[in-house]
Design a protein around this motif. Structure first.
Motif, PDB file in Angstrom:
ATOM      1  N   ASP A 127      54.074  13.399  67.366  1.00 34.17           N
ATOM      2  CA  ASP A 127      52.924  14.176  67.838  1.00 34.17           C
ATOM      3  C   ASP A 127      53.269  15.665  67.878  1.00 34.17           C
ATOM      4  O   ASP A 127      52.929  16.381  68.818  1.00 34.17           O
ATOM      5  CB  ASP A 127      52.458  13.697  69.213  1.00 34.17           C
ATOM      6  N   ASN A 128      53.939  16.104  66.812  1.00 28.63           N
ATOM      7  CA  ASN A 128      54.418  17.485  66.730  1.00 28.63           C
ATOM      8  C   ASN A 128      53.427  18.385  66.000  1.00 28.63           C
ATOM      9  O   ASN A 128      52.979  18.069  64.901  1.00 28.63           O
ATOM     10  CB  ASN A 128      55.755  17.498  65.986  1.00 28.63           C
ATOM     11  N   THR A 129      53.086  19.496  66.619  1.00 31.53           N
ATOM     12  CA  THR A 129      52.246  20.510  65.994  1.00 31.53           C
ATOM     13  C   THR A 129      53.131  21.340  65.070  1.00 31.53           C
ATOM     14  O   THR A 129      54.161  21.877  65.500  1.00 31.53           O
ATOM     15  CB  THR A 129      51.603  21.399  67.066  1.00 31.53           C
ATOM     16  N   SER A 130      52.743  21.441  63.790  1.00 35.46           N
ATOM     17  CA  SER A 130      53.605  22.112  62.813  1.00 35.46           C
ATOM     18  C   SER A 130      52.771  22.909  61.819  1.00 35.46           C
ATOM     19  O   SER A 130      51.544  22.787  61.777  1.00 35.46           O
ATOM     20  CB  SER A 130      54.466  21.086  62.065  1.00 35.46           C
ATOM     21  N   ALA A 131      53.468  23.686  60.989  1.00 37.34           N
ATOM     22  CA  ALA A 131      52.763  24.531  60.013  1.00 37.34           C
ATOM     23  C   ALA A 131      53.468  24.463  58.659  1.00 37.34           C
ATOM     24  O   ALA A 131      53.239  23.554  57.885  1.00 37.34           O
ATOM     25  CB  ALA A 131      52.651  25.959  60.535  1.00 37.34           C
ATOM     26  N   PHE A 132      54.373  25.413  58.364  1.00 37.87           N
ATOM     27  CA  PHE A 132      54.965  25.475  57.024  1.00 37.87           C
ATOM     28  C   PHE A 132      55.770  24.234  56.692  1.00 37.87           C
ATOM     29  O   PHE A 132      56.589  23.760  57.468  1.00 37.87           O
ATOM     30  CB  PHE A 132      55.872  26.709  56.888  1.00 37.87           C
ATOM     31  N   ASN A 133      55.521  23.727  55.476  1.00 42.06           N
ATOM     32  CA  ASN A 133      56.314  22.658  54.884  1.00 42.06           C
ATOM     33  C   ASN A 133      56.011  22.659  53.398  1.00 42.06           C
ATOM     34  O   ASN A 133      54.851  22.479  53.002  1.00 42.06           O
ATOM     35  CB  ASN A 133      55.972  21.299  55.500  1.00 42.06           C
ATOM     36  N   CYS A 134      57.009  22.897  52.578  1.00 37.90           N
ATOM     37  CA  CYS A 134      56.790  22.994  51.131  1.00 37.90           C
ATOM     38  C   CYS A 134      56.598  21.593  50.555  1.00 37.90           C
ATOM     39  O   CYS A 134      57.548  20.939  50.136  1.00 37.90           O
ATOM     40  CB  CYS A 134      57.970  23.704  50.473  1.00 37.90           C
ATOM     41  N   ARG A 135      55.355  21.143  50.567  1.00 44.10           N
ATOM     42  CA  ARG A 135      55.019  19.799  50.096  1.00 44.10           C
ATOM     43  C   ARG A 135      53.669  19.812  49.413  1.00 44.10           C
ATOM     44  O   ARG A 135      52.878  20.749  49.555  1.00 44.10           O
ATOM     45  CB  ARG A 135      54.998  18.816  51.266  1.00 44.10           C
ATOM     46  N   ALA A 136      53.410  18.738  48.681  1.00 45.78           N
ATOM     47  CA  ALA A 136      52.104  18.589  48.038  1.00 45.78           C
ATOM     48  C   ALA A 136      51.076  18.142  49.068  1.00 45.78           C
ATOM     49  O   ALA A 136      51.419  17.586  50.121  1.00 45.78           O
ATOM     50  CB  ALA A 136      52.189  17.562  46.917  1.00 45.78           C
ATOM     51  N   ALA A 137      49.807  18.411  48.765  1.00 43.11           N
ATOM     52  CA  ALA A 137      48.729  17.916  49.618  1.00 43.11           C
ATOM     53  C   ALA A 137      48.727  16.393  49.576  1.00 43.11           C
ATOM     54  O   ALA A 137      49.088  15.782  48.558  1.00 43.11           O
ATOM     55  CB  ALA A 137      47.388  18.463  49.128  1.00 43.11           C
ATOM     56  N   THR A 138      48.350  15.762  50.679  1.00 43.12           N
ATOM     57  CA  THR A 138      48.324  14.299  50.761  1.00 43.12           C
ATOM     58  C   THR A 138      47.475  13.708  49.645  1.00 43.12           C
ATOM     59  O   THR A 138      46.327  14.090  49.451  1.00 43.12           O
ATOM     60  CB  THR A 138      47.770  13.846  52.124  1.00 43.12           C
ATOM     61  N   GLY A 139      48.062  12.796  48.885  1.00 42.74           N
ATOM     62  CA  GLY A 139      47.346  12.134  47.802  1.00 42.74           C
ATOM     63  C   GLY A 139      47.065  13.022  46.609  1.00 42.74           C
ATOM     64  O   GLY A 139      46.186  12.716  45.798  1.00 42.74           O
ATOM     65  N   SER A 140      47.823  14.103  46.454  1.00 43.08           N
ATOM     66  CA  SER A 140      47.548  15.067  45.384  1.00 43.08           C
ATOM     67  C   SER A 140      48.856  15.588  44.804  1.00 43.08           C
ATOM     68  O   SER A 140      49.909  15.539  45.454  1.00 43.08           O
ATOM     69  CB  SER A 140      46.716  16.232  45.933  1.00 43.08           C
ATOM     70  N   GLY A 141      48.768  16.117  43.588  1.00 47.89           N
ATOM     71  CA  GLY A 141      49.930  16.736  42.964  1.00 47.89           C
ATOM     72  C   GLY A 141      49.961  18.237  43.150  1.00 47.89           C
ATOM     73  O   GLY A 141      50.908  18.900  42.725  1.00 47.89           O
ATOM     74  N   ARG A 142      48.953  18.798  43.799  1.00 45.58           N
ATOM     75  CA  ARG A 142      48.917  20.251  43.999  1.00 45.58           C
ATOM     76  C   ARG A 142      49.544  20.600  45.342  1.00 45.58           C
ATOM     77  O   ARG A 142      49.679  19.767  46.226  1.00 45.58           O
ATOM     78  CB  ARG A 142      47.470  20.753  43.944  1.00 45.58           C
TER      79      ARG A 142
END
Length: 220
Positions: A127-142
């Motif tokens: 239940d952590n509030t977070s921001a930056f994370n170099c990852r793709a959008a959920t269910g997407s390649g972008r």
């Protein structure tokens, strides 16, 4: 009654900003709101590599800022948390969390996602509030807007990502019912008003897949 100290902003070379104000309407025992914005330290950069940041990410370390703010926990006690965001939205983030602090909107915890090895699922489970994370959008390649440091996930268990009417987190199941409860983001509440005032988009307004925890400066 003591008068509030005037707003104070300090901006030295590494874009460090300190903002202080006595919260209006907060509990009498709550300390003044004080946010600190600074560049990432060498140790933080090392801790983020390669799980949270790596070569090829759409934003470099020089444009990221560590934002530390006080928040009210679910037990009513004031704590201090931090997230990492793009420098262009750091001021927005300070003002949003100022509004939440004044309203005593409860937040479970707020830690940079390297505490969870860049694992978004683990961060949500905590239940952590977070921001930056170099990852793709959920269910997407972008790229996700989190990969630019322009998105925040707030109280993710109370405000789940919902696809097909379900959530993948057991702790979120009871929050599929979107009644107003502590930590729940609702339309017209303090959280949506604070982000709306700065032009951020709320995933709770999306059609189809809904992401109640998600706010983005650039949409998506």
């Amino acid at each position: 009654m003591r008068l509030p100290r005037p707003l104070r902003v300090v901006l030295p070379v590494l874009a460090v900003a300190v903002l202080a104000a006595v919260p209006s309407g907060a509990a009498a025992a709550d300390p003044p709101y004080r946010a600190v914005v600074r560049a990432l330290s060498p140790q933080e950069r090392a801790d983020m590599t390669p799980s949270v940041w790596r070569r090829g990410c759409p934003v470099g370390f020089a444009r990221l800022r560590h934002v530390s703010v006080p928040f009210v926990g679910f037990d009513g006690r004031v704590r201090r948390g931090a997230i990492v965001v793009h420098d262009a939205v750091a001021r927005d983030v300070v003002e949003v969390f100022r509004a939440l602090y004044r309203a005593r909107f409860p937040i479970r915890r707020m830690q940079p996602i390297q505490r969870y090895g860049g694992d978004d699922y683990a961060s949500i489970e905590a239940d952590n509030t977070s921001a930056f994370n170099c990852r793709a959008a959920t269910g997407s390649g972008r790229w996700s807007q989190h990969a630019y440091g322009r998105a925040i996930d707030l109280n993710p268990l109370e405000n789940p990502y919902v696809s097909g009417g379900t959530t993948s987190h057991r702790g979120s199941v009871r929050y599929l019912d979107r009644r107003a409860r502590p930590g729940v983001i609702v339309e017209g509440g303090v959280v949506t008003r604070a982000f709306d005032a700065r032009g951020w988009e709320w995933g709770g307004r999306w059609s189809g897949t809904i992401d109640y925890q998600h706010f983005s400066a650039d949409g998506g």
